[in-house]
Write a protein that holds these residues in place. Sequence first.
Motif, PDB file in Angstrom:
ATOM      1  N   GLU A 134      56.268  21.253  62.258  1.00 55.78           N
ATOM      2  CA  GLU A 134      56.326  22.682  61.915  1.00 55.78           C
ATOM      3  C   GLU A 134      56.086  23.546  63.146  1.00 55.78           C
ATOM      4  N   ARG A 135      55.125  23.149  63.968  1.00 54.03           N
ATOM      5  CA  ARG A 135      54.814  23.907  65.188  1.00 54.03           C
ATOM      6  C   ARG A 135      56.007  23.930  66.148  1.00 54.03           C
ATOM      7  N   ILE A 136      56.697  22.813  66.281  1.00 54.27           N
ATOM      8  CA  ILE A 136      57.852  22.737  67.181  1.00 54.27           C
ATOM      9  C   ILE A 136      58.997  23.600  66.653  1.00 54.27           C
ATOM     10  N   VAL A 137      59.275  23.510  65.354  1.00 50.68           N
ATOM     11  CA  VAL A 137      60.337  24.334  64.761  1.00 50.68           C
ATOM     12  C   VAL A 137      59.991  25.812  64.909  1.00 50.68           C
ATOM     13  N   ALA A 138      58.725  26.164  64.671  1.00 48.93           N
ATOM     14  CA  ALA A 138      58.298  27.561  64.795  1.00 48.93           C
ATOM     15  C   ALA A 138      58.470  28.061  66.225  1.00 48.93           C
ATOM     16  N   ALA A 139      58.124  27.240  67.204  1.00 50.06           N
ATOM     17  CA  ALA A 139      58.281  27.646  68.609  1.00 50.06           C
ATOM     18  C   ALA A 139      59.757  27.828  68.957  1.00 50.06           C
ATOM     19  N   GLY A 140      60.607  26.950  68.444  1.00 48.84           N
ATOM     20  CA  GLY A 140      62.038  27.087  68.698  1.00 48.84           C
ATOM     21  C   GLY A 140      62.612  28.337  68.064  1.00 48.84           C
ATOM     22  N   LEU A 141      62.203  28.620  66.827  1.00 47.49           N
ATOM     23  CA  LEU A 141      62.688  29.832  66.152  1.00 47.49           C
ATOM     24  C   LEU A 141      62.099  31.091  66.785  1.00 47.49           C
ATOM     25  N   VAL A 169      54.332  32.181  66.812  1.00 46.12           N
ATOM     26  CA  VAL A 169      54.920  32.254  65.473  1.00 46.12           C
ATOM     27  C   VAL A 169      54.428  31.036  64.702  1.00 46.12           C
ATOM     28  N   GLU A 170      53.993  31.267  63.473  1.00 49.40           N
ATOM     29  CA  GLU A 170      53.546  30.175  62.611  1.00 49.40           C
ATOM     30  C   GLU A 170      54.515  30.006  61.454  1.00 49.40           C
ATOM     31  N   LEU A 171      54.797  28.772  61.135  1.00 49.08           N
ATOM     32  CA  LEU A 171      55.669  28.406  60.025  1.00 49.08           C
ATOM     33  C   LEU A 171      54.804  27.707  58.977  1.00 49.08           C
ATOM     34  N   THR A 172      54.730  28.286  57.779  1.00 48.62           N
ATOM     35  CA  THR A 172      53.953  27.675  56.698  1.00 48.62           C
ATOM     36  C   THR A 172      54.729  27.802  55.399  1.00 48.62           C
ATOM     37  N   ASP A 173      54.239  27.173  54.375  1.00 51.40           N
ATOM     38  CA  ASP A 173      54.817  27.267  53.023  1.00 51.40           C
ATOM     39  C   ASP A 173      56.337  27.089  53.045  1.00 51.40           C
ATOM     40  N   VAL A 174      56.791  25.979  53.583  1.00 48.86           N
ATOM     41  CA  VAL A 174      58.221  25.709  53.667  1.00 48.86           C
ATOM     42  C   VAL A 174      58.771  25.480  52.269  1.00 48.86           C
ATOM     43  N   ASP A 175      59.662  26.356  51.844  1.00 49.12           N
ATOM     44  CA  ASP A 175      60.324  26.221  50.547  1.00 49.12           C
ATOM     45  C   ASP A 175      61.395  25.131  50.654  1.00 49.12           C
ATOM     46  N   GLY A 228      60.627  16.108  58.330  1.00 46.87           N
ATOM     47  CA  GLY A 228      61.042  14.735  58.620  1.00 46.87           C
ATOM     48  C   GLY A 228      62.188  14.287  57.733  1.00 46.87           C
ATOM     49  N   ASP A 229      62.088  14.601  56.445  1.00 53.75           N
ATOM     50  CA  ASP A 229      63.170  14.259  55.521  1.00 53.75           C
ATOM     51  C   ASP A 229      64.454  15.007  55.875  1.00 53.75           C
ATOM     52  N   GLY A 230      64.314  16.263  56.272  1.00 52.20           N
ATOM     53  CA  GLY A 230      65.484  17.058  56.655  1.00 52.20           C
ATOM     54  C   GLY A 230      66.180  16.488  57.882  1.00 52.20           C
ATOM     55  N   LEU A 231      65.396  16.029  58.852  1.00 52.00           N
ATOM     56  CA  LEU A 231      65.981  15.415  60.052  1.00 52.00           C
ATOM     57  C   LEU A 231      66.686  14.105  59.709  1.00 52.00           C
ATOM     58  N   ASP A 232      66.062  13.303  58.848  1.00 53.00           N
ATOM     59  CA  ASP A 232      66.699  12.045  58.432  1.00 53.00           C
ATOM     60  C   ASP A 232      67.998  12.308  57.673  1.00 53.00           C
TER      61      ASP A 232
END
Length: 188
Positions: free
Chosen positions: A149-156, A174-180, A5-9
């Motif tokens: 996270e689920r939407i970004v993972a599906a897109g990637l 695809v699962e996206l977790t532990d976002v650095d 959310g912060d990244g999109l803003d």
Amino acid sequence: MGKIGDGLDQAAQHVLTRKPPQSTKARIRFLMSKHQGRTRAVAAVLGVSQRTVERYLKGDRKHPPRAVNARIDAEVRRLWQPQVRRRAEQRAAAAGAVVVETRARFGFSSAAGSTDDPRMRRITQPLPPSHAQELFDAHHAGAPERDLERIVAAGLQQSYFQEGGTRADDLDVVELTDVDYIDFDIRG
């Protein structure tokens, strides 16, 4: 808000046509206009007392503490020029010009014998238009970070792991977790 959310803003900041208010008094006045003139609502958003908001409005306090100043700034930037942002996001999503750069742990489920153990990857990839629009819609609807996270993972999954359907046909999820970190670029 979470990292996505912060990244999109943050990505939407470069599409603005005017600068947001700079002084504390002007920024609080702007927040008051967005919260129907209720000092209590603004105080709740900023995590300060109602009396503190009133002091900022009168100009009695001009320099809030660093943490409060950061919350004021973040809230003003989040609410500034929403229509300009929406149009830019829609143009970028339709053009496939939403680029995500992230370093996160990706795991996936697929056919037996594949290396599906989650591992950290650094990926820079444009999101497919449908996923970009879904991401923006979910973000504006206030979806939780896990849904983003689920939407970004599906897109990637579609654009990076399956390369638009040209490989990895048996890749299920695809699962996206532990976002650095995660950054977005709206190029529309």
